[in-house]
Structures are given as structure tokens and as C-alpha cells.
Design a protein around this motif. Sequence first.
Motif, mmCIF file in Angstrom:
data_model
loop_
_atom_site.group_PDB
_atom_site.id
_atom_site.type_symbol
_atom_site.label_atom_id
_atom_site.label_comp_id
_atom_site.label_asym_id
_atom_site.label_seq_id
_atom_site.Cartn_x
_atom_site.Cartn_y
_atom_site.Cartn_z
ATOM 1 N N UNK A 72 4.160 -1.547 -1.930
ATOM 2 C CA UNK A 72 3.549 -1.124 -3.190
ATOM 3 C C UNK A 72 2.724 -2.256 -3.804
ATOM 4 N N UNK A 73 3.210 -3.465 -3.705
ATOM 5 C CA UNK A 73 2.456 -4.614 -4.220
ATOM 6 C C UNK A 73 1.160 -4.774 -3.426
ATOM 7 N N UNK A 74 1.262 -4.698 -2.104
ATOM 8 C CA UNK A 74 0.086 -4.892 -1.247
ATOM 9 C C UNK A 74 -0.970 -3.813 -1.453
ATOM 10 N N UNK A 75 -0.562 -2.623 -1.869
ATOM 11 C CA UNK A 75 -1.534 -1.557 -2.159
ATOM 12 C C UNK A 75 -2.490 -1.980 -3.272
ATOM 13 N N UNK A 76 -2.041 -2.853 -4.114
ATOM 14 C CA UNK A 76 -2.855 -3.276 -5.256
ATOM 15 C C UNK A 76 -3.841 -4.380 -4.898
ATOM 16 N N UNK A 77 -3.770 -4.848 -3.659
ATOM 17 C CA UNK A 77 -4.677 -5.875 -3.172
ATOM 18 C C UNK A 77 -5.422 -5.329 -1.960
ATOM 19 N N UNK A 78 -6.502 -4.558 -2.194
ATOM 20 C CA UNK A 78 -7.165 -3.844 -1.101
ATOM 21 C C UNK A 78 -7.737 -4.737 -0.007
ATOM 22 N N UNK A 79 -8.023 -5.984 -0.264
ATOM 23 C CA UNK A 79 -8.587 -6.861 0.757
ATOM 24 C C UNK A 79 -7.643 -7.102 1.921
ATOM 25 N N UNK A 80 -6.343 -6.910 1.723
ATOM 26 C CA UNK A 80 -5.378 -7.179 2.777
ATOM 27 C C UNK A 80 -4.855 -5.896 3.423
ATOM 28 N N UNK A 81 -5.503 -4.776 3.164
ATOM 29 C CA UNK A 81 -5.022 -3.488 3.653
ATOM 30 C C UNK A 81 -5.932 -2.972 4.761
ATOM 31 N N UNK A 82 -5.391 -2.839 5.971
ATOM 32 C CA UNK A 82 -6.179 -2.379 7.124
ATOM 33 C C UNK A 82 -6.679 -0.955 6.923
ATOM 34 N N UNK A 83 -5.860 -0.091 6.335
ATOM 35 C CA UNK A 83 -6.282 1.288 6.101
ATOM 36 C C UNK A 83 -7.475 1.315 5.150
ATOM 37 N N UNK A 84 -7.423 0.507 4.101
ATOM 38 C CA UNK A 84 -8.533 0.450 3.160
ATOM 39 C C UNK A 84 -9.801 -0.045 3.855
ATOM 40 N N UNK A 85 -9.645 -1.010 4.752
ATOM 41 C CA UNK A 85 -10.805 -1.506 5.501
ATOM 42 C C UNK A 85 -11.413 -0.393 6.349
ATOM 43 N N UNK A 131 15.251 -1.950 3.046
ATOM 44 C CA UNK A 131 14.271 -0.854 2.995
ATOM 45 C C UNK A 131 13.592 -0.803 1.617
ATOM 46 N N UNK A 132 14.370 -0.931 0.565
ATOM 47 C CA UNK A 132 13.826 -0.911 -0.789
ATOM 48 C C UNK A 132 12.909 -2.106 -1.021
ATOM 49 N N UNK A 133 13.309 -3.276 -0.520
ATOM 50 C CA UNK A 133 12.492 -4.480 -0.678
ATOM 51 C C UNK A 133 11.171 -4.349 0.077
ATOM 52 N N UNK A 134 11.213 -3.747 1.257
ATOM 53 C CA UNK A 134 9.982 -3.536 2.032
ATOM 54 C C UNK A 134 9.066 -2.555 1.306
ATOM 55 N N UNK A 135 9.643 -1.492 0.773
ATOM 56 C CA UNK A 135 8.854 -0.509 0.014
ATOM 57 C C UNK A 135 8.188 -1.180 -1.188
ATOM 58 N N UNK A 136 8.916 -2.019 -1.896
ATOM 59 C CA UNK A 136 8.350 -2.730 -3.048
ATOM 60 C C UNK A 136 7.199 -3.631 -2.601
ATOM 61 N N UNK A 161 7.711 -7.169 -7.691
ATOM 62 C CA UNK A 161 7.895 -8.505 -7.115
ATOM 63 C C UNK A 161 9.354 -8.934 -7.195
ATOM 64 N N UNK A 162 9.978 -8.708 -8.334
ATOM 65 C CA UNK A 162 11.384 -9.122 -8.463
ATOM 66 C C UNK A 162 12.289 -8.290 -7.554
ATOM 67 N N UNK A 163 11.935 -7.028 -7.316
ATOM 68 C CA UNK A 163 12.705 -6.210 -6.367
ATOM 69 C C UNK A 163 12.499 -6.737 -4.957
ATOM 70 N N UNK A 164 11.238 -6.999 -4.593
ATOM 71 C CA UNK A 164 10.932 -7.494 -3.245
ATOM 72 C C UNK A 164 11.623 -8.825 -2.969
ATOM 73 N N UNK A 165 11.762 -9.654 -3.981
ATOM 74 C CA UNK A 165 12.411 -10.958 -3.808
ATOM 75 C C UNK A 165 13.934 -10.878 -3.875
#
Length: 166
Positions: free
Chosen positions: A111-124, A103-108, A74-78
Motif C-alpha cells: 500500500x505504501x509503494x502504491x503511493x510512489x508510482x516511480x517504483x511500480x512496474x505495473x504503473x510503468x 502477510x499484514x506487514x507485506x500488504x502495508x 509505515x508503522x504497521x509494516x515496521x
Amino acid sequence: MKLTVKQKKFADEYIESGNATQAAIKAGYSKQSARFSGAENLTKPNIKNYIDERMSEMEAKRIMSATEAVQLLTSIARGEVKETVVVATPVGVETTEKEADLKTRITATKEILKRYPGSDKLAEQQLRKAIAEADILEAKAKELQGGGDNQDDMLRGIADSLGGIE
């Protein structure tokens, strides 16, 4: 039961070196009895518990928790985390602090969004596919148990619905 000063010193030295004889000598046991004293100390429940607790504490401090990982991401993304960059100048080399690049901030953020499966289209999609596969297996099981022709139609429909999912 509390440890004596000598037992605590032995345990701390043992944690550091992994050698019971050397730990006993450094803790103040005689050199002649150090081998026996060291081995004996390792069988005493209060010393063993102290060593186990200290080892667990050390291990816990060495491994980043999931919360810490998400906080760092989160601190990297911000852009709160600065990195040191070495820059060549006409007079030599300078170091400067800068925010992580986009690019690094987007990657971070990813990575954060991977931990919240409800918001991931691939997981759906993966969940939808797993449900469809379970329905197919259930239909096959019913067919093997003597189901009718309706199962074939159901299987074809489910298979068609899986067509575009990977």
C-alpha cells in the motif's frame, strides 16, 4: 466582530443539535422568541462564520490525512503497531499484544509503494501503453489529414509493440 457569550453558546448548541430553536433556548434566549432568535442568529455573518469554521475543524479531525495514512501503514509494516489477540488457555481466555503478522506487514508495504508510482512496474507498463495508444491516435489523425503509406507501417509497429501489455 467577536461573538458574545450567548451567541457562542447558541452556535455551539446549534452545531451539536442542528436545531436553531433548541440551541437558542439552551443559550439563554427566551422560549417565546427562541424560534425568531435562532433563525436570526443563523443569518448573522460572524455567527455563521464561527459555525462554518467549527464544522470544518470537526470534519478535518474526523478524516485521516494522506500523511497520517502513510505513517500508519509505515508503522504497521515496521511491526511497531501491536494488535490485541484473544487466546484460549486451559484456564480460560487471555488477551495478548502481538506484532502484525508477515502477510499484514507485506500488504502495508504494498500500500505504501502504491503511493510512489516511480517504483511500480505495473504503473510503468500502464504508462508505456498509454504513450503507445497516444502515438496510434496521433498517427490515425495524420492519416485522416492526408498522410501517406508510412503511417500504416508506423501503426503496425506500434500495435506490435503493444502486444504483450495489458
